[in-house]
Scaffold this active site. Structure first.
Site, mmCIF file in Angstrom:
data_model
loop_
_atom_site.group_PDB
_atom_site.id
_atom_site.type_symbol
_atom_site.label_atom_id
_atom_site.label_comp_id
_atom_site.label_asym_id
_atom_site.label_seq_id
_atom_site.Cartn_x
_atom_site.Cartn_y
_atom_site.Cartn_z
ATOM 1 N N PRO A 150 28.966 60.484 24.991
ATOM 2 C CA PRO A 150 29.559 59.209 24.535
ATOM 3 C C PRO A 150 28.608 58.009 24.602
ATOM 4 O O PRO A 150 28.984 56.901 24.254
ATOM 5 C CB PRO A 150 30.715 59.014 25.508
ATOM 6 N N GLY A 151 27.377 58.223 25.103
ATOM 7 C CA GLY A 151 26.407 57.126 25.037
ATOM 8 C C GLY A 151 25.770 56.722 26.347
ATOM 9 O O GLY A 151 25.234 55.617 26.455
ATOM 10 N N ASP A 173 24.930 62.569 17.209
ATOM 11 C CA ASP A 173 25.934 63.450 17.809
ATOM 12 C C ASP A 173 27.151 63.498 16.900
ATOM 13 O O ASP A 173 27.550 62.473 16.331
ATOM 14 C CB ASP A 173 26.341 62.946 19.197
ATOM 15 N N LYS A 211 18.591 72.644 30.491
ATOM 16 C CA LYS A 211 19.662 73.248 31.280
ATOM 17 C C LYS A 211 19.221 74.656 31.676
ATOM 18 O O LYS A 211 18.998 75.512 30.820
ATOM 19 C CB LYS A 211 20.963 73.304 30.480
#
Length: 350
Positions: A218-219, A236, A301
């Site tokens: 979301p930023g 995104d 990751k």
């Protein structure tokens, strides 16, 4: 003699493997003692003088899983509650008097666990008394280090002043900005602190720079770029925080991060996409080959197994492509305090 190194709990095996490789590069050989979940590793070496030389020669900022470290003669157990200082003082003199005449100060460390945090007050209390018994000289190149494992067991050791993390124990002291859309924002801020000297922020993180944030929603990372007065393409398919879009600095590109290419080269690429590390590394290498950025911060990751080897593979994957392209660069990785099952990479093209 032992090299005691702290890490994120659960990454003891990765830290042990890194210590074996790093010390061997400097001609020092030993064996690690590591237990899952303890948050530190002991690397045992026969020659104490060689270990002191090694810790002074290794560039701390190039280490991946080491949060903090020091040389010790080993853990002291059976510390009496009525006098913990004397045994620690005696071991310090016996271990280091032939190598180090004074230390500039005494640092207090704790393992980053609930048990370690509970010992912080005791560590400061014991340390304040112990400090008065140590040979201190402000000009010394060495620091003393105290780490308690319990009320009756601990380490006393030394480390070079110039081979230190920014924050003691590698625990980043950053305040979460209320306006940021997610706590992930702290990962990018910590990365900048780790990889970019404070004296260079005004030129390398300058207002009006152009940036791309892949996997932006979301930023959290976009917020950091906007806070530095940059103009950002936030890439995104997911929604961005409405407050970020109000100022006119952010353009939301609703496409897949792996498919996006910038119309013009940018100053900064940041990427926190949750995908296989090899795929992310391949994308970073492609951007670098095309000179689409000057600097990049990206997360890998890590898998459940062979995490240290995965970091080495991704490093090699990027470096081979850059060498083939004839690019001058600096590539580093670090498991930051705000990272979880991941490491953060920084690539600077020169």
């Amino acid at each position: 003699m032992e090299l005691v190194a702290l890490c994120r709990t659960g990454f003891e095996k990765e830290l042990a493997a890194e210590l074996v490789d790093v010390t061997a590069t400097h001609g020092v050989h030993g064996y690690p003692k590591a237990r899952d979940g303890q948050g530190y590793v002991q690397f045992v070496v026969d020659d104490g003088a060689e270990l002191l030389r090694c810790i002074n020669a290794v560039v701390f900022d190039e280490l991946v899983f080491v949060r903090d470290w020091f040389v010790s003669a080993g853990a002291i157990s059976g510390l009496p509650a009525d006098d913990r200082v004397s045994p620690l003082q005696n071991q310090f003199k016996a271990a280091f008097s032939g190598h180090i005449q004074e230390v500039a100060d005494l640092l207090f460390l704790n393992v980053d666990s609930n048990e370690g945090k509970a010992l912080s007050k005791l560590t400061r209390g014991v340390g304040s008394h112990l400090k008065r018994q140590l040979p201190l000289a402000k000009g010394s190149d060495w620091l003393g280090v105290l780490l308690l494992l319990s009320g009756s067991e601990g380490f006393i050791g030394v480390c070079p002043r110039r081979q230190r993390p920014r924050w003691a124990g590698g625990v980043a002291r950053l305040k979460f900005p209320r306006e940021a859309p997610s706590r992930a924002t702290l990962k990018l801020e910590e990365a900048w602190h780790h990889f970019i000297p404070a004296s260079e922020w005004d030129t390398r993180l300058a207002p009006s720079m152009k940036a791309v944030d892949l996997g932006a929603a979301p930023g959290g990372w976009t917020w950091q770029l906007v806070a530095r007065s940059m103009f950002v393409d936030a890439v995104d398919n997911g929604p961005m925080a409405p407050t970020l879009m109000e100022g006119g600095q952010v353009t939301h590109r609703q496409v897949d991060g792996f498919a996006y290419h910038p119309p013009k080269p940018v100053d900064w690429l940041v990427c926190d996409i949750a995908d296989k590390p090899a795929r992310v590394a391949d994308m970073i290498a492609s951007w670098a080959e095309n000179s689409w950025f000057r600097e990049a911060v990206f997360n890998l990751k890590l898998p459940m197994k062979q995490r240290y080897k995965e970091v080495l593979r991704c490093r090699e994957q990027i470096e081979l492509r850059l060498l083939a392209a004839g690019r001058d660069y600096r590539l580093r990785f670090k498991q930051l305090y705000h990272d979880r099952e991941e490491v953060t990479g920084h690539l600077e093209l020169r």
